[in-house]
Design a protein around this motif. Structure first.
Motif, PDB file in Angstrom:
ATOM      1  N   SER A   7       4.024  50.448 -12.749  1.00 47.59           N
ATOM      2  CA  SER A   7       2.524  50.290 -12.586  1.00 47.59           C
ATOM      3  C   SER A   7       2.342  49.406 -11.245  1.00 47.59           C
ATOM      4  O   SER A   7       1.352  49.625 -10.659  1.00 47.59           O
ATOM      5  CB  SER A   7       2.036  49.799 -13.593  1.00 47.59           C
ATOM      6  N   VAL A   8       3.403  48.717 -10.751  1.00 46.88           N
ATOM      7  CA  VAL A   8       3.288  47.683  -9.543  1.00 46.88           C
ATOM      8  C   VAL A   8       3.957  48.036  -8.577  1.00 46.88           C
ATOM      9  O   VAL A   8       4.142  47.305  -7.533  1.00 46.88           O
ATOM     10  CB  VAL A   8       3.156  46.321 -10.157  1.00 46.88           C
ATOM     11  N   LEU A   9       4.596  49.256  -8.584  1.00 51.40           N
ATOM     12  CA  LEU A   9       5.408  49.687  -7.326  1.00 51.40           C
ATOM     13  C   LEU A   9       4.503  49.860  -6.173  1.00 51.40           C
ATOM     14  O   LEU A   9       3.422  50.763  -6.453  1.00 51.40           O
ATOM     15  CB  LEU A   9       6.329  50.839  -7.880  1.00 51.40           C
ATOM     16  N   PRO A  10       5.000  49.779  -4.904  1.00 50.26           N
ATOM     17  CA  PRO A  10       4.164  50.304  -3.545  1.00 50.26           C
ATOM     18  C   PRO A  10       4.275  51.867  -3.724  1.00 50.26           C
ATOM     19  O   PRO A  10       5.157  52.467  -4.112  1.00 50.26           O
ATOM     20  CB  PRO A  10       4.793  49.421  -2.542  1.00 50.26           C
ATOM     21  N   ASP A  41       3.805  59.770  -8.649  1.00 49.57           N
ATOM     22  CA  ASP A  41       2.715  59.139  -8.139  1.00 49.57           C
ATOM     23  C   ASP A  41       2.567  58.055  -7.145  1.00 49.57           C
ATOM     24  O   ASP A  41       1.628  57.858  -6.626  1.00 49.57           O
ATOM     25  CB  ASP A  41       1.773  59.100  -9.319  1.00 49.57           C
ATOM     26  N   ARG A  42       3.922  57.391  -7.062  1.00 48.26           N
ATOM     27  CA  ARG A  42       3.877  56.368  -6.069  1.00 48.26           C
ATOM     28  C   ARG A  42       4.876  56.849  -4.942  1.00 48.26           C
ATOM     29  O   ARG A  42       5.454  55.947  -4.374  1.00 48.26           O
ATOM     30  CB  ARG A  42       4.647  55.171  -6.664  1.00 48.26           C
ATOM     31  N   ASN A  90       0.180  57.209   4.114  1.00 53.21           N
ATOM     32  CA  ASN A  90      -0.595  56.208   3.543  1.00 53.21           C
ATOM     33  C   ASN A  90       0.160  55.169   2.519  1.00 53.21           C
ATOM     34  O   ASN A  90      -0.420  54.357   2.046  1.00 53.21           O
ATOM     35  CB  ASN A  90      -1.538  57.144   2.210  1.00 53.21           C
ATOM     36  N   GLY A  91       1.533  55.117   2.694  1.00 51.28           N
ATOM     37  CA  GLY A  91       2.306  54.257   1.896  1.00 51.28           C
ATOM     38  C   GLY A  91       2.294  52.958   2.544  1.00 51.28           C
ATOM     39  O   GLY A  91       1.958  52.800   3.688  1.00 51.28           O
ATOM     40  N   GLN A  92       2.542  51.763   1.456  1.00 51.38           N
ATOM     41  CA  GLN A  92       2.648  50.471   2.108  1.00 51.38           C
ATOM     42  C   GLN A  92       4.063  50.479   2.547  1.00 51.38           C
ATOM     43  O   GLN A  92       4.419  49.543   3.479  1.00 51.38           O
ATOM     44  CB  GLN A  92       2.453  49.593   0.961  1.00 51.38           C
ATOM     45  N   VAL A  93       5.136  51.459   2.047  1.00 54.29           N
ATOM     46  CA  VAL A  93       6.392  51.481   2.760  1.00 54.29           C
ATOM     47  C   VAL A  93       6.799  52.700   3.455  1.00 54.29           C
ATOM     48  O   VAL A  93       6.432  53.725   2.717  1.00 54.29           O
ATOM     49  CB  VAL A  93       7.455  50.917   1.451  1.00 54.29           C
ATOM     50  N   VAL A 178      10.651  50.549   6.045  1.00 48.03           N
ATOM     51  CA  VAL A 178       9.975  49.671   6.830  1.00 48.03           C
ATOM     52  C   VAL A 178       8.636  49.251   6.238  1.00 48.03           C
ATOM     53  O   VAL A 178       8.141  50.093   5.870  1.00 48.03           O
ATOM     54  CB  VAL A 178       9.813  50.024   8.515  1.00 48.03           C
ATOM     55  N   ARG A 179       8.252  48.113   6.175  1.00 48.93           N
ATOM     56  CA  ARG A 179       6.924  47.763   5.797  1.00 48.93           C
ATOM     57  C   ARG A 179       5.999  48.674   6.935  1.00 48.93           C
ATOM     58  O   ARG A 179       6.150  48.315   7.905  1.00 48.93           O
ATOM     59  CB  ARG A 179       6.671  46.312   5.668  1.00 48.93           C
TER      60      ARG A 179
END
Length: 837
Positions: A7-10, A41-42, A90-93, A178-179
């Motif tokens: 639930s807290v995965l980027p 979904d992530r 749109n990802g954080q990673v 990469v971030r």
């Protein structure tokens, strides 16, 4: 790493670039969508079609409708295509993956775990193997002084030796995380590169800004090497590599480095071109002029030679825009060139095996003094007092693996002060040195890693004013061992020996810049020693309250590669032991602090109800003849004879098994055992050979009281029994030998424990220290108190003296006052005499 709740995965955006390779791309996309162990979904997938013009974009959309397909108007190359996809992500990673690759199930989850666990990691470099998973594609990156990056170990068999995470200069763009925010802040890949070295350049820039690129072997991908480059000629590839290497060098090195490296790199590029194209370099010499005037005939020029010349031409063309990029990189950097030299691995590597080219390389390095610019490899001497042969004991094994792991990044030599040096093949030199020869090895080294009595043999190194960086390996508390070992000697000699060994250890503890011990128990013990010697200063504590920058835990380790049988050893080989017998293995020597006597009684009792149990002692005689046999060895043989066990139930291997053959004996055993008495030595000991039981998957039976007993109990990999209890020991052996479900569960639980104890993992503190070695904080020059206590005023001094007078009167009356006053007068007289000199 701790598991992270889904639930807290980027959100991770997987990015692919397609150019006329739709079949590969669709296969890769399907694997990303269906095979990854990461919440759907992530995860989003973005694919850029790089102006394929072959209907590939439509085919990808039809085959994978959930994938976002972005079409570029022109072929932007790999760098431009990835950047375009990143702008739509749109990802954080951001997870970059070549379209001719396929990810392992854990590819994303392992990389995300590394990013979450270590906030200073800006990018994660995946481990990449060939399509079949047999050979290395990427496990580490190297960089030459002239800007060319290369994949170290590419093409080698993947034997498990690259399965430890580490920092690298760059990862391969074929599988890289990469971030997203960081990628955008850096402007992404440099689109001027089109393809090749854009990943090297990105990693270099990340490191210059203080971010780390972390190689994570659990993040695994498989790659059809160069499948995405079909149709690109060798000459065109050379052109891009040459041009982009010059651009990377120009942008990222400091002004001082650039002044020497760039002219040499340009000259070397020309020589590389002429050597590769086999161009006659003397054809325009005046002495070669034909009779009758100039020869105007055309000269054929190989395209591979032309590639190097055109690369320099286009590098010049790019200079105006590269100059702006360079200004940005130099303005934003927080690390020096020297800081990154260890990550370059072998900066002075010539890279191309062409004779004329190699000659030019050496000439340019010397002429421009490039060794001094990029730094020579750090020189590390690992010095042991033990014999380094095919049959090695614990200290030599430990020193050997230290040298082996450090040799991956530094110039290392293993030095033994023992005459017996006939080592196995190694990638580092192994030499024997007499005491008088040690100083030369110490002078050669930048860092000295030593064990045992070595420091006593080099007076200059022992000097507290010496600036040489010294790592002391105190994994063996020799004075505690001597309390047991010395029982066989007379009282006077025993006391003197103990005093001498304690003095040796205290010298190390006063002198060392960094200390290694084998367990947290030992660490507490050595912290007490260091504190009593005044090494735990306020300055050290304030900068590092954990004190791990001075004293770190480095247990004994295990090979990364699983044991592989090379021949039979015990079962069906040793007379009296059949292939169906149950073998209990004692893997180390028989020393005074062990208790094999209780073990013999236990095996004797067990053999009465289990006629197939066998006990095998792997090595009774120490491989170093300088180490005398202890009384416990003969007591063990004698008791075995009295109980009628010898060569029936109990078997002794009187010699020492060669280190490279021990796996055959381990793989023939059914469980491993160690038993010892309950005393101080046990409390702080680290039974090195017990790790071989872990390596080979043997359930462990051990006596309680040491750090390994804690490990066995905590991890559930065997049975822990009380000291000197033969019935409990017999019961434990029976359980691990005959309860198949219990033994199988022990073996299953050993798998993650083994991974923690590989040499690459356990030696991480030493590896990190040697990448940036420096004197301990309390040994730095001018390390006195920054703020000193002010001298007391006259009134305060009087009040202090009156308070002392009262204390002395209370403690001992007028006689105590007179004694203290006499002592003070003597000190004052000595101070006046010193000032007079």
């Amino acid at each position: 790493m701790a598991e992270t709740s889904d639930s807290v995965l980027p959100l991770v955006s997987v990015i692919l670039v397609n150019h006329r390779g739709a079949d590969d791309t669709i296969e890769c996309l399907r694997a990303v969508r269906e095979d990854l162990d990461y919440p759907a979904d992530r995860l989003e997938v973005v694919c850029v079609d790089n102006a394929s013009g072959d209907g590939g974009a439509e085919r990808i959309r039809a085959a994978e409708p959930a994938v976002r397909v972005v079409e570029s108007g022109d072929n932007l190359g790999f760098a431009g295509g990835c950047n375009l996809a990143a702008r739509h992500a749109n990802g954080q990673v951001l997870a970059f993956l070549n379209n001719d690759a396929r990810p392992h199930r854990e590819w994303v989850r392992a990389a995300v775990a590394a990013l979450r666990a270590e906030p200073t990691v800006g990018a994660v470099a995946s481990k990449v193997l060939d399509w079949e998973g047999r050979h290395v594609d990427f496990v580490d990156g190297g960089l030459t002084w002239f800007g060319m990056g290369y994949k170290r170990h590419a093409g080698e068999v993947d034997d498990g030796s690259h399965d430890a995470a580490r920092d690298v200069l760059f990862g391969t763009g074929s599988a890289l995380f990469v971030r997203a925010e960081l990628f955008a802040a850096l402007g992404g890949f440099d689109e001027r590169y089109f393809m090749f070295y854009e990943d090297v350049d990105l990693g270099w820039r990340l490191n210059l800004r203080g971010w780390r690129v972390r190689y994570e072997p659990r993040s695994l991908a498989y790659h059809r090497h160069h499948a995405s480059m079909a149709g690109i000629s060798e000459a065109r590839e050379h052109y891009l590599l040459e041009r982009n290497a010059l651009a990377t060098l120009y942008k990222n090195v400091s002004d001082e480095t650039l002044a020497k490296a760039l002219p040499a790199a340009l000259a070397l590029a020309v020589r590389r071109a002429t050597a590769r194209g086999e161009v006659d370099p003397t054809q325009l010499e005046i002495t070669r002029r034909p009779e009758g005037g100039e020869d105007g005939a055309a000269v054929p020029l190989d395209r591979s030679a032309l590639a190097g010349m055109l690369a320099i031409d286009q590098f010049v063309e790019l200079l105006p825009s590269l100059k702006k990029s360079r200004e940005q990189e130099q303005r934003d950097r927080v690390r020096t060139d020297a800081d990154l030299v260890p990550l370059m691995r072998k900066a002075m590597e010539p890279a191309y095996p062409l004779p004329r080219y190699l000659a030019a390389h050496d000439a340019l390095v010397e002429a421009f003094e490039l060794d001094g610019v990029f730094g020579r490899p750090r020189k590390i001497a690992v010095i042991t007092g033990d014999a380094v042969t095919e049959r090695m004991a614990g200290p030599a094994i430990r020193a050997w693996h230290m040298a082996d792991v450090l040799a991956a990044e530094h110039e290392v030599r293993l030095v033994s002060v023992n005459d017996r040096v006939s080592p196995p093949e190694s990638r580092f030199p192994v030499v024997a040195a007499r005491r008088r020869e040690l100083a030369a090895h110490v002078d050669w080294a930048d860092v000295v890693v030593l064990q045992g009595h070595v420091l006593e043999m080099v007076p200059s190194l022992k000097d507290l004013d010496s600036t040489k960086v010294v790592v002391c390996d105190v994994y063996d508390p020799m004075h505690l061992e001597l309390l047991e070992q010395g029982r066989d000697t007379d009282d006077e000699r025993r006391a003197k020996d103990l005093q001498g060994v304690t003095k040796v250890l205290n010298s190390q503890l006063r002198r060392g810049d960094f200390f290694l011990c084998a367990s947290e128990r030992q660490r507490h013990f050595w912290l007490g020693h260091l504190a009593s010697l005044g090494r735990l200063t306020p300055g050290l504590y304030d900068s590092d309250p954990t004190v791990r920058s001075l004293l770190s835990v480095v247990p004994f380790g295990l090979p990364s590669v699983a044991p592989r049988r090379t021949g039979p050893a015990i079962k069906g080989v040793r007379p009296g032991i059949t292939a169906d017998d149950k073998v209990v293995l004692w893997a180390g020597g028989v020393y005074s602090w062990f208790d094999p006597l209780t073990l013999l009684h236990a095996v004797h009792r067990l053999s009465r109800r289990r006629d197939d149990v066998r006990l095998f002692f792997l090595g009774m005689k120490h491989p170093n003849p300088d180490v005398p046999e202890m009384g416990m060895a003969e007591r063990t043989r004698s008791l075995s004879r009295r109980l009628g066990l010898t060569d029936e139930v109990v078997f002794f291997n009187e010699t020492w098994v060669p280190y490279g053959e021990r796996q055959n004996f381990l793989l023939d055993a059914d469980c491993g055992v160690t038993s010892h008495f309950e005393h101080v030595e046990t409390t702080f000991a680290f039974r090195t050979r017990v790790l071989d039981y872990l390596w080979s998957g043997l359930p462990v039976v051990t006596t309680d009281g040491d750090s390994f007993a804690d490990l066995v109990r905590r991890e559930g990999i065997g049975v822990v029994v009380p000291a000197e209890d033969p019935d409990a020991l017999a019961g434990a052996l029976e359980r691990v030998l005959y309860d198949e479900d219990f033994a199988a569960e022990c073996r299953r639980r050993m798998v993650p424990v083994r991974e923690r104890f590989t040499w690459e993992s356990v030696l991480a503190p030493l590896t990190e220290f040697c990448r940036d070695p420096r004197p301990a904080a309390d040994r730095l020059a001018a390390s006195g108190p920054l703020v000193r206590t002010p001298a007391p005023g006259r009134g305060e001094a009087v009040r202090r003296d009156l308070a002392l007078l009262r204390d002395y009167l209370d403690a001992g009356g007028p006689l105590e006052v007179a004694k203290r006053a006499t002592g003070r007068l003597r000190r004052l007289a000595a101070e006046r005499l010193h000032r007079g000199r």
